[in-house]
Design a protein around this motif. Structure first.
Motif, PDB file in Angstrom:
ATOM      1  N   ALA A 184       0.827  -1.214   0.000  1.00  0.00           N
ATOM      2  CA  ALA A 184       0.000   0.000   0.000  1.00  0.00           C
ATOM      3  C   ALA A 184       0.862   1.265   0.000  1.00  0.00           C
ATOM      4  O   ALA A 184       0.743   2.114   0.886  1.00  0.00           O
ATOM      5  CB  ALA A 184      -0.956  -0.007   1.192  1.00  0.00           C
ATOM      6  N   ILE A 185       1.738   1.396  -1.001  1.00  0.00           N
ATOM      7  CA  ILE A 185       2.552   2.614  -1.152  1.00  0.00           C
ATOM      8  C   ILE A 185       1.931   3.475  -2.241  1.00  0.00           C
ATOM      9  O   ILE A 185       1.682   3.008  -3.355  1.00  0.00           O
ATOM     10  CB  ILE A 185       4.002   2.274  -1.534  1.00  0.00           C
ATOM     11  CG1 ILE A 185       4.661   1.421  -0.442  1.00  0.00           C
ATOM     12  CG2 ILE A 185       4.806   3.559  -1.756  1.00  0.00           C
ATOM     13  CD1 ILE A 185       6.065   0.936  -0.802  1.00  0.00           C
ATOM     14  N   ALA A 186       1.683   4.732  -1.922  1.00  0.00           N
ATOM     15  CA  ALA A 186       1.133   5.676  -2.898  1.00  0.00           C
ATOM     16  C   ALA A 186       2.182   6.726  -3.243  1.00  0.00           C
ATOM     17  O   ALA A 186       3.117   6.980  -2.469  1.00  0.00           O
ATOM     18  CB  ALA A 186      -0.126   6.343  -2.348  1.00  0.00           C
ATOM     19  N   PRO A 250      -3.597   3.957   1.763  1.00  0.00           N
ATOM     20  CA  PRO A 250      -2.156   3.662   1.753  1.00  0.00           C
ATOM     21  C   PRO A 250      -1.568   3.608   3.161  1.00  0.00           C
ATOM     22  O   PRO A 250      -2.027   4.303   4.071  1.00  0.00           O
ATOM     23  CB  PRO A 250      -1.556   4.825   0.957  1.00  0.00           C
ATOM     24  CG  PRO A 250      -2.552   5.926   1.072  1.00  0.00           C
ATOM     25  CD  PRO A 250      -3.894   5.247   1.133  1.00  0.00           C
ATOM     26  N   SER A 251      -0.553   2.770   3.299  1.00  0.00           N
ATOM     27  CA  SER A 251       0.172   2.725   4.575  1.00  0.00           C
ATOM     28  C   SER A 251       1.395   3.631   4.540  1.00  0.00           C
ATOM     29  O   SER A 251       1.965   3.949   5.586  1.00  0.00           O
ATOM     30  CB  SER A 251       0.614   1.286   4.881  1.00  0.00           C
ATOM     31  OG  SER A 251       1.563   0.829   3.910  1.00  0.00           O
ATOM     32  N   ALA A 252       1.791   4.053   3.343  1.00  0.00           N
ATOM     33  CA  ALA A 252       2.952   4.933   3.192  1.00  0.00           C
ATOM     34  C   ALA A 252       2.788   5.754   1.913  1.00  0.00           C
ATOM     35  O   ALA A 252       2.160   5.304   0.951  1.00  0.00           O
ATOM     36  CB  ALA A 252       4.246   4.133   3.142  1.00  0.00           C
ATOM     37  N   VAL A 275       1.139  10.767  11.661  1.00  0.00           N
ATOM     38  CA  VAL A 275       2.368  10.368  10.969  1.00  0.00           C
ATOM     39  C   VAL A 275       3.386  10.029  12.058  1.00  0.00           C
ATOM     40  O   VAL A 275       3.632  10.833  12.957  1.00  0.00           O
ATOM     41  CB  VAL A 275       2.897  11.521  10.093  1.00  0.00           C
ATOM     42  CG1 VAL A 275       4.202  11.128   9.424  1.00  0.00           C
ATOM     43  CG2 VAL A 275       1.872  11.963   9.057  1.00  0.00           C
ATOM     44  N   PRO A 276       3.989   8.837  12.045  1.00  0.00           N
ATOM     45  CA  PRO A 276       3.875   7.751  11.059  1.00  0.00           C
ATOM     46  C   PRO A 276       2.975   6.610  11.518  1.00  0.00           C
ATOM     47  O   PRO A 276       2.911   5.588  10.849  1.00  0.00           O
ATOM     48  CB  PRO A 276       5.319   7.278  10.963  1.00  0.00           C
ATOM     49  CG  PRO A 276       5.805   7.374  12.385  1.00  0.00           C
ATOM     50  CD  PRO A 276       5.134   8.605  12.958  1.00  0.00           C
ATOM     51  N   PRO A 338       6.970   1.054  10.573  1.00  0.00           N
ATOM     52  CA  PRO A 338       6.366  -0.087   9.891  1.00  0.00           C
ATOM     53  C   PRO A 338       4.842   0.131   9.759  1.00  0.00           C
ATOM     54  O   PRO A 338       4.243   0.926  10.495  1.00  0.00           O
ATOM     55  CB  PRO A 338       6.667  -1.264  10.836  1.00  0.00           C
ATOM     56  CG  PRO A 338       7.858  -0.814  11.628  1.00  0.00           C
ATOM     57  CD  PRO A 338       7.684   0.662  11.793  1.00  0.00           C
ATOM     58  N   PRO A 339       4.200  -0.553   8.806  1.00  0.00           N
ATOM     59  CA  PRO A 339       2.756  -0.377   8.648  1.00  0.00           C
ATOM     60  C   PRO A 339       1.989  -0.803   9.892  1.00  0.00           C
ATOM     61  O   PRO A 339       2.387  -1.746  10.598  1.00  0.00           O
ATOM     62  CB  PRO A 339       2.415  -1.259   7.447  1.00  0.00           C
ATOM     63  CG  PRO A 339       3.571  -2.184   7.294  1.00  0.00           C
ATOM     64  CD  PRO A 339       4.773  -1.480   7.834  1.00  0.00           C
TER      65      PRO A 339
END
Length: 341
Positions: A184-186, A250-252, A275-276, A338-339
């Motif tokens: 889930a990276i955008a 997204p997770s990141a 964040v984060p 980490p997610p």
């Protein structure tokens, strides 16, 4: 002005040697057959008299003036890129050179005048710098001597110094992968004009290539790519709001510059997300705002000081026509985790 300035003849007289012998000692010429004691007398006399060499006379002999022209568009008056000049100044000083700096503000008429004024002073070479990393047209007047392009390239196949945006893209993506963000990276900041027109930007395409290469090597695809007409906070804000309305979230997020990330932070805060802990954010440039955001923004830094230094080295030592790429170090701040499980 200069009427009481000590001359080489004064130093020779004080040291009890001929003018030629004193000159050979002060210029480090070997094979003078003078004793160590004679050398010491010359240096002592020069120090006592405050002797400084006549650079104008020396330049007539050597055809070198120990001066470098630094011509830029808007680098000199931008806080963001001040380190370009600082690095060049330091490197020039270490090589006993003086940097003559002029800024054109994109005015072609003034640029021609400024360049002619620099060349009239018989500079040993020209560093031609740009604020935005891009391909540019080099004024023909400076092509007759040594030239190095700083933060730019051209079709003239000149030595150039650039930030390594491709490697920075790989670093940003790899950093998220190593934390466990695989699904889930955008990406915020796609812009076709910046990516396709090198006269607008060289950074966008290189960063995107590095990101895709790192993800591709890990067999990972981007969850989403947000297009932005400009890399400004309001566009980062709108893009992040759009991402938060989709499922899965997204997770990141990788932002193409820190101003986009600033806007993304605002959208996350309004949505009650942290964040984060909820979403990691990483970016590019290390704009001063990156360290002031809370939490501090992880970003790959533009190495302006090292780039300025490298430009002087290439100018004085020579270099090939392949761009000299300077690494962009990762400023690992607290926007990464980490997610969430």
């Amino acid at each position: 002005m200069g009427s009481n300035r000590a001359t080489l003849a004064d130093v020779a007289r004080r040291a009890g040697l001929s003018k030629t012998a004193a000159s050979m000692v002060l210029n480090g010429r070997e094979g003078t057959r003078l004793s160590a004691e004679a050398h010491q007398r010359v240096f002592a006399a020069a120090e006592e008299l405050g002797y400084r060499p006549n650079l104008a006379a020396r330049s007539l002999r050597t055809r070198k003036t120990a001066t470098i022209a630094f011509v830029s568009d808007i680098v000199a008056t931008t806080r963001f890129a001040g380190d370009l000049i600082r690095g060049a100044l330091d490197a020039a000083r270490e090589r006993d050179h003086v940097l003559l700096i002029t800024e054109t503000q994109g005015d072609a008429t003034f640029e021609q005048y400024a360049i002619e004024a620099m060349l009239d002073r018989q500079v040993d070479g020209v560093i031609y710098a740009a604020m935005a990393t891009r391909r540019l047209t080099v004024p023909p007047a400076i092509l007759g001597g040594p030239v190095v392009l700083l933060n730019a390239t051209s079709s003239d196949r000149l030595p150039s110094v650039l930030p390594d945006d491709d490697r920075a893209g790989r670093t940003a993506a790899t950093t998220l992968l190593e934390l466990g963000h695989h699904d889930a990276i955008a990406l915020i900041g796609r812009n076709r004009l910046k990516e396709e027109d090198p006269e607008v930007s060289l950074a966008a395409r290189a960063r995107l290539h590095g990101i895709r290469q790192a993800l591709g090597d890990a067999d990972v695809s981007l969850l989403a790519e947000c297009f932005c007409t400009e890399w400004l906070p309001e566009h980062g804000y709108a893009a992040m709001r759009g991402l938060l309305n989709r499922s899965p979230r997204p997770s990141a997020v990788i932002c193409m510059n820190d101003r986009l990330a600033f806007g993304a932070y605002q959208a996350l805060g309004e949505a009650g997300l942290r964040v984060p802990e909820d979403i990691s954010v990483i970016s590019f440039d290390d704009d001063p705002i990156a360290a002031w955001l809370r939490p501090g923004l992880a970003t790959t830094a533009l190495p302006h000081e090292q780039m300025g230094r490298r430009a002087v080295e290439l100018l004085l030592d020579g270099g090939d026509t392949e761009p000299s790429l300077v690494p962009m170090p990762l400023r690992r701040r607290r926007s990464l985790a980490p997610p969430a499980q």
